[in-house]
Design a protein around this motif. Structure first.
Motif, PDB file in Angstrom:
ATOM      1  N   LYS A 148     -90.718  31.846 -52.354  1.00 42.12           N
ATOM      2  CA  LYS A 148     -91.875  31.226 -53.000  1.00 42.12           C
ATOM      3  C   LYS A 148     -92.981  30.876 -52.011  1.00 42.12           C
ATOM      4  CE  LYS A 148     -89.183  29.394 -56.860  1.00 42.12           C
ATOM      5  NZ  LYS A 148     -88.788  28.195 -57.644  1.00 42.12           N
ATOM      6  N   ASP A 149     -92.703  31.025 -50.728  1.00 36.80           N
ATOM      7  CA  ASP A 149     -93.693  30.753 -49.681  1.00 36.80           C
ATOM      8  C   ASP A 149     -94.401  32.066 -49.355  1.00 36.80           C
ATOM      9  OD1 ASP A 149     -95.201  29.768 -47.643  1.00 36.80           O
ATOM     10  OD2 ASP A 149     -93.530  28.994 -46.457  1.00 36.80           O
ATOM     11  N   ASN A 150     -95.119  32.580 -50.338  1.00 35.63           N
ATOM     12  CA  ASN A 150     -95.764  33.893 -50.202  1.00 35.63           C
ATOM     13  C   ASN A 150     -97.263  33.819 -50.496  1.00 35.63           C
ATOM     14  OD1 ASN A 150     -95.702  33.484 -52.950  1.00 35.63           O
ATOM     15  ND2 ASN A 150     -95.069  35.579 -53.456  1.00 35.63           N
ATOM     16  N   GLY A 151     -97.827  32.646 -50.239  1.00 35.41           N
ATOM     17  CA  GLY A 151     -99.251  32.464 -50.475  1.00 35.41           C
ATOM     18  C   GLY A 151     -99.897  31.701 -49.335  1.00 35.41           C
ATOM     19  N   GLY A 152    -100.811  30.806 -49.672  1.00 40.47           N
ATOM     20  CA  GLY A 152    -101.512  30.051 -48.654  1.00 40.47           C
ATOM     21  C   GLY A 152    -100.642  28.987 -48.020  1.00 40.47           C
ATOM     22  N   ASP A 153    -100.740  28.873 -46.702  1.00 41.70           N
ATOM     23  CA  ASP A 153    -100.047  27.839 -45.939  1.00 41.70           C
ATOM     24  C   ASP A 153    -101.129  26.998 -45.269  1.00 41.70           C
ATOM     25  OD1 ASP A 153     -98.860  26.449 -43.682  1.00 41.70           O
ATOM     26  OD2 ASP A 153     -97.075  27.691 -43.958  1.00 41.70           O
ATOM     27  N   LEU A 154    -101.395  25.820 -45.820  1.00 47.08           N
ATOM     28  CA  LEU A 154    -102.538  25.042 -45.368  1.00 47.08           C
ATOM     29  C   LEU A 154    -102.348  24.484 -43.959  1.00 47.08           C
ATOM     30  CD1 LEU A 154    -105.281  24.278 -46.629  1.00 47.08           C
ATOM     31  CD2 LEU A 154    -104.323  22.010 -47.063  1.00 47.08           C
ATOM     32  N   VAL A 155    -101.130  24.162 -43.586  1.00 49.78           N
ATOM     33  CA  VAL A 155    -100.887  23.602 -42.254  1.00 49.78           C
ATOM     34  C   VAL A 155    -101.052  24.672 -41.186  1.00 49.78           C
ATOM     35  CG1 VAL A 155     -99.209  22.441 -40.769  1.00 49.78           C
ATOM     36  CG2 VAL A 155     -99.397  21.807 -43.185  1.00 49.78           C
ATOM     37  N   GLU A 156    -100.441  25.829 -41.395  1.00 38.25           N
ATOM     38  CA  GLU A 156    -100.628  26.928 -40.439  1.00 38.25           C
ATOM     39  C   GLU A 156    -102.106  27.317 -40.367  1.00 38.25           C
ATOM     40  OE1 GLU A 156     -98.117  28.779 -38.582  1.00 38.25           O
ATOM     41  OE2 GLU A 156     -96.976  26.976 -39.051  1.00 38.25           O
ATOM     42  N   THR A 157    -102.775  27.288 -41.513  1.00 39.72           N
ATOM     43  CA  THR A 157    -104.212  27.581 -41.537  1.00 39.72           C
ATOM     44  C   THR A 157    -104.982  26.569 -40.706  1.00 39.72           C
ATOM     45  OG1 THR A 157    -104.131  28.705 -43.688  1.00 39.72           O
ATOM     46  CG2 THR A 157    -106.230  27.702 -43.067  1.00 39.72           C
ATOM     47  N   ALA A 158    -104.568  25.308 -40.763  1.00 34.46           N
ATOM     48  CA  ALA A 158    -105.233  24.271 -39.969  1.00 34.46           C
ATOM     49  C   ALA A 158    -105.070  24.531 -38.474  1.00 34.46           C
ATOM     50  CB  ALA A 158    -104.681  22.896 -40.330  1.00 34.46           C
ATOM     51  N   PHE A 159    -103.859  24.900 -38.045  1.00 39.43           N
ATOM     52  CA  PHE A 159    -103.651  25.191 -36.628  1.00 39.43           C
ATOM     53  C   PHE A 159    -104.520  26.373 -36.188  1.00 39.43           C
ATOM     54  CE2 PHE A 159     -99.048  23.628 -37.405  1.00 39.43           C
ATOM     55  CZ  PHE A 159     -99.447  22.303 -37.296  1.00 39.43           C
ATOM     56  N   LEU A 160    -104.619  27.375 -37.046  1.00 38.40           N
ATOM     57  CA  LEU A 160    -105.470  28.524 -36.744  1.00 38.40           C
ATOM     58  C   LEU A 160    -106.938  28.122 -36.709  1.00 38.40           C
ATOM     59  CD1 LEU A 160    -105.981  31.565 -36.373  1.00 38.40           C
ATOM     60  CD2 LEU A 160    -105.866  31.806 -38.868  1.00 38.40           C
ATOM     61  N   THR A 161    -107.351  27.319 -37.681  1.00 40.34           N
ATOM     62  CA  THR A 161    -108.759  26.923 -37.789  1.00 40.34           C
ATOM     63  C   THR A 161    -109.200  26.076 -36.604  1.00 40.34           C
ATOM     64  OG1 THR A 161    -108.570  26.978 -40.195  1.00 40.34           O
ATOM     65  CG2 THR A 161    -110.452  25.798 -39.280  1.00 40.34           C
ATOM     66  N   SER A 162    -108.316  25.248 -36.112  1.00 40.08           N
ATOM     67  CA  SER A 162    -108.629  24.460 -34.919  1.00 40.08           C
ATOM     68  C   SER A 162    -109.022  25.388 -33.776  1.00 40.08           C
ATOM     69  CB  SER A 162    -107.419  23.604 -34.532  1.00 40.08           C
ATOM     70  OG  SER A 162    -107.686  22.834 -33.385  1.00 40.08           O
ATOM     71  N   GLY A 163    -108.270  26.474 -33.601  1.00 37.51           N
ATOM     72  CA  GLY A 163    -108.598  27.455 -32.565  1.00 37.51           C
ATOM     73  C   GLY A 163    -109.892  28.186 -32.857  1.00 37.51           C
ATOM     74  N   ILE A 164    -110.087  28.547 -34.119  1.00 38.24           N
ATOM     75  CA  ILE A 164    -111.311  29.252 -34.503  1.00 38.24           C
ATOM     76  C   ILE A 164    -112.541  28.412 -34.200  1.00 38.24           C
ATOM     77  CG2 ILE A 164    -112.631  30.053 -36.514  1.00 38.24           C
ATOM     78  CD1 ILE A 164    -109.970  31.052 -37.706  1.00 38.24           C
TER      79      ILE A 164
END
Length: 462
Positions: A148-164
């Motif tokens: 069921k974890d086959n969509g958006g992952d907001l926490v992982e996205t946050a870690f990525l966005t911090s770098g971006i």
């Protein structure tokens, strides 16, 4: 790949995928000997440069993002050499910036590579703007982390966005190519629908959303764990922001996440989810703070985030020195518990979220090395010991992910992006504050922190 202790099922997922992978000792050609007379500055240069190799030399070749894992023994579960990790790639972006700033990699080559990454992310699957935990580096398609974890992952996205955001800030005033890169970063940041992840306006953020399973993962982000940066970014978004009430009602649990407990005479300040006696795995003091500078940072409830993190690290250190389970090797030069690869009872490689209440005799190098800002002496003692006394624990991209003197100098010649990626950034924040300055001076971050009643004299946030 990490999840908070309350989501230990994620650790079990990886453990299952690795259960048939046996430990393989590195060959003699991989052992790197460092002389005892190396200076502290040279040692920090060395480990930063080594950790950079994970994201520079061993990147997934199409997307150029960080692979979930890199195994020198060439044993991979489920043939996943092209699986890239969203959060680990965010730490990789910060690592590459350190490489550029220190002259480890050419600036022009870095800009070209970072542009490739941003172009890939723009075309990859997104779920209300958020990326999935894992992405296929060849196709850009979501790779399920679980059924069921086959969509958006907001926490992982946050870690990525911090770098971006740090990439944007670093290059935004550069030449034409660099400004174009910064613009790509800006567009990616503005496309994330943070407020969607309040599940219809609830006063809390949710970790997952799936087009197929909707909110069935049902994982609200409540403190305290590694997820603080998710709320900071969500509040700072110029396009899809959350309000301050969501932060205080959701993340702080209406203030009930505060704690008056102490360990070794050190105040805990907050209740660590599932680990209230000693505190959680040490990545909780690292992930949100690659860009977020905790130095004299406060909000309505926490007087000093630096003290919160420092105490968690020192409690972990003092626990390892006390060594109540009498593991061989634990001590002032060999300490640090966090989530990483691990050793199963049968000697095979697994995965575990190590912390004092879940201590299996495994020391994870990133735990001490990424804690440099909080424990410079203790972290340096570890760094010097592992490089000069334990060359079998060092591979081509720095210290291996998991080690144990107790189990006859057991190690696994493998790396995880999420672990290797915090080493160079946090050491650099200790040395110069480089990444902290980039992130904290971003205009939206300044406004978002003010919205949440954060204060920092260092960055004129009042």
């Amino acid at each position: 790949m990490k999840r908070i202790v309350l989501s230990i099922a994620a650790a079990s997922l990886l453990a299952a995928s690795c259960k048939n992978s046996q430990t393989v000792k590195p060959s003699d050609s991989q052992v790197q000997v460092v002389k005892n007379d190396i200076t502290d500055q040279q040692l920090m240069d060395r480990v930063q440069k080594d950790a950079l190799k994970y994201f520079w030399d061993y990147a997934e070749p199409h997307s150029m993002l960080g692979r979930e894992r890199y195994h020198e023994d060439n044993i991979y579960p489920d043939n996943d050499k092209h699986v890239v990790t969203t959060g680990g790639s965010g730490f990789g972006l910060a690592t590459i910036l350190v490489g550029v700033e220190r002259g480890f990699v050419p600036r022009k080559e870095a800009v070209k590579r970072l542009t490739t990454m941003m172009d890939f992310l723009a075309k990859a699957d997104r779920h209300k703007g958020a990326w999935s935990h894992w992405i296929n580096g060849e196709t850009g398609k979501t790779v399920p982390f679980g059924k069921k974890d086959n969509g958006g992952d907001l926490v992982e996205t946050a870690f990525l966005t911090s770098g971006i955001l740090m990439v944007r800030e670093y290059f935004k005033n550069g030449n034409a190519e660099e400004k174009a890169l910064a613009q790509k970063c800006d567009e990616l940041w503005k496309g994330i629908q943070w407020n969607w992840y309040t599940k219809g306006g609830q006063k809390v953020l949710y970790w997952h959303w799936s087009p197929e399973y909707q909110w069935e993962m049902n994982f609200p982000l409540e403190g305290y764990n590694e997820c603080l940066i998710t709320y900071i970014l969500a509040a700072s978004s110029p396009t899809y922001p959350i309000d301050a009430e969501t932060y205080y009602k959701g993340w702080t649990r209406n203030g009930t996440y505060l704690s008056d407990k102490e360990k070794y005479g050190l105040p805990m300040y907050v209740k660590h989810n599932g680990a209230e006696e000693y505190g959680g795995p040490l990545f909780w003091a690292h992930y949100s703070y690659i860009g977020l500078d905790p130095t004299n940072l406060s909000d309505k409830l926490i007087k000093n985030y630096f003290d919160l993190n420092k105490n968690q690290v020192l409690i972990d250190y003092k626990y390892c020195v006390e060594n109540p389970k009498q593991w061989k090797g634990y001590g002032p030069n060999y300490w640090g518990l966090t989530a990483s690869y691990s050793r199963n009872e049968d000697g095979s490689v697994g995965y575990n979220a190590h912390f004092p209440q879940n201590d299996h005799g495994i020391i994870t190098p990133t735990a001490a090395l990424s804690s440099f800002p909080y424990s410079p002496k203790e972290s340096m003692d570890f760094l010097r010991f592992i490089y000069t006394q334990k060359p079998e624990f060092i591979g081509s991209a720095g210290p291996y992910d998991a080690t144990s003197i107790n189990y006859n100098n057991w190690t696994t010649p493998r790396y995880l992006a999420i672990d290797q990626g915090t080493i160079a950034p946090m050491i650099e924040n200790y040395r110069t504050g480089f990444l902290w300055k980039l992130f904290m001076n971003a205009p939206e971050i300044q406004q978002g922190l003010k919205k949440l009643s954060f204060k920092s004299e260092k960055y004129n946030i009042k």
